[in-house]
Design a protein around this motif. Structure first.
Motif, PDB file in Angstrom:
ATOM      1  N   PRO A  67     -25.555   0.524  24.013  1.00 23.49           N
ATOM      2  CA  PRO A  67     -26.113   0.887  22.699  1.00 23.49           C
ATOM      3  C   PRO A  67     -25.439   2.094  22.066  1.00 23.49           C
ATOM      4  CG  PRO A  67     -27.875   0.345  24.223  1.00 23.49           C
ATOM      5  CD  PRO A  67     -26.617   0.415  25.034  1.00 23.49           C
ATOM      6  N   TYR A  85     -26.344  -3.513  19.649  1.00 22.11           N
ATOM      7  CA  TYR A  85     -27.269  -3.155  20.722  1.00 22.11           C
ATOM      8  C   TYR A  85     -28.205  -2.034  20.286  1.00 22.11           C
ATOM      9  CZ  TYR A  85     -24.460  -5.916  23.995  1.00 22.11           C
ATOM     10  OH  TYR A  85     -23.807  -6.944  24.633  1.00 22.11           O
ATOM     11  N   PRO A 132     -28.756  -5.876  25.961  1.00 20.78           N
ATOM     12  CA  PRO A 132     -27.682  -5.738  26.946  1.00 20.78           C
ATOM     13  C   PRO A 132     -28.073  -6.290  28.320  1.00 20.78           C
ATOM     14  CG  PRO A 132     -28.756  -3.625  26.664  1.00 20.78           C
ATOM     15  CD  PRO A 132     -29.405  -4.565  25.681  1.00 20.78           C
TER      16      PRO A 132
END
Length: 284
Positions: free
Chosen positions: A203, A209, A216
């Motif tokens: 992220p 993400y 993920p």
């Protein structure tokens, strides 16, 4: 994946996170130039011909997206007359390719977003109406974790670059095992984190993400989830060598994409955070 569209607005269809609903609804990701031809995947580029340093064309891009489907469908072996289900079918272009090229008896496309189902029906209106294929192609709205089909009703189940959105992977795995006939085959392809530490880092590198579009998932955990649902012979094959470098090179050659698209997927691959995989399994 996303081209960093504006922040999500009001809640979307039930059972869909707002970000997913918006990207596949009003923003219609299939119209973004990165996904030439209306497919929505990074593509599999191993079949490129010509000099290795030549400019990549839109035709190359479309072929890469089709070839990713061909790679997945080839895992089923002879499929003449069988029934196949695609989970996360989008505009249904992969379903149409499967019907045309694989000799399948029936192909069912499933998507959680009503807008995608409407687009799939429109994009494939000719196939849906043709005397040769009428009744052999169908599109249904439904969630991956609650597939609206009877037990043991399909021989082949495939999903192409959709599972990174799934919040309930165990639910998807259980439903896949339920709807597949004994001996039926599952083939799943998308990008996953390589390790739990990589999942935590992604992220911070890739906006999809961070903004809630993608999850993920860790590849070994995905494989274990399929096994826990009762699927057998779960196999994991990394194919990133045929995905990331060429995709990034194509993006770099497009003036409207190279400075806007989050092109750090190649970085994530080269630094060991994620890869692209094909997972296969057998039911019963």
């Amino acid at each position: 994946m996303t081209q960093q569209p504006p922040p999500a607005g009001p809640a979307g269809p039930p059972d869909l996170p707002d970000r997913v609903a918006k990207v596949y609804g009003e923003l219609d990701l299939s119209t973004v130039p990165a996904f030439a031809g209306g497919f929505i995947n990074f593509g599999y580029w191993a079949g490129l011909t010509g000099p290795t340093d030549r400019p990549l064309t839109e035709a190359d891009r479309v072929r890469s997206e089709q070839d990713l489907y061909r790679l997945v469908l080839a895992t089923f072996g002879p499929a003449q007359g069988r029934t196949a289900l695609e989970v996360g079918c989008g505009r249904g272009l992969g379903c149409a390719l499967a019907l045309r090229e694989c000799g399948l008896g029936t192909v069912i496309g499933l998507d959680a977003h009503p807008d995608q189902i409407a687009r799939a029906k429109k994009a494939n209106a000719e196939l849906l109406a043709s005397p040769d294929t009428a009744g052999r192609l169908e599109f249904l709205q439904g969630a991956a974790q609650q597939i609206p089909l009877p037990d043991g009703s399909v021989d082949c189940l495939f999903s192409v670059e959709a599972a990174q959105h799934f919040r309930d992977l165990p639910g998807f795995a259980r439903e896949s095992a339920r709807v597949l006939r004994a001996g039926g085959r599952l083939a799943l392809t998308t990008f996953f984190a390589r390790t739990p530490a990589a999942a935590r880092a992604l992220p911070g590198l890739l906006p999809p993400y961070a903004d809630g579009l993608d999850v993920p998932h860790v590849v070994d955990e995905v494989a274990a989830t399929l096994s826990a649902a009762g699927l057998r012979q779960v196999r994991v094959r990394p194919i990133g060598e045929g995905v990331w470098e060429h995709y990034d090179r194509y993006m770099a050659q497009q003036p409207e994409l190279r400075d806007e698209w989050p092109r750090r997927y190649l970085t994530a691959y080269e630094t060991g955070l994620l890869d692209y995989y094909v997972l296969t399994a057998t039911a019963g």
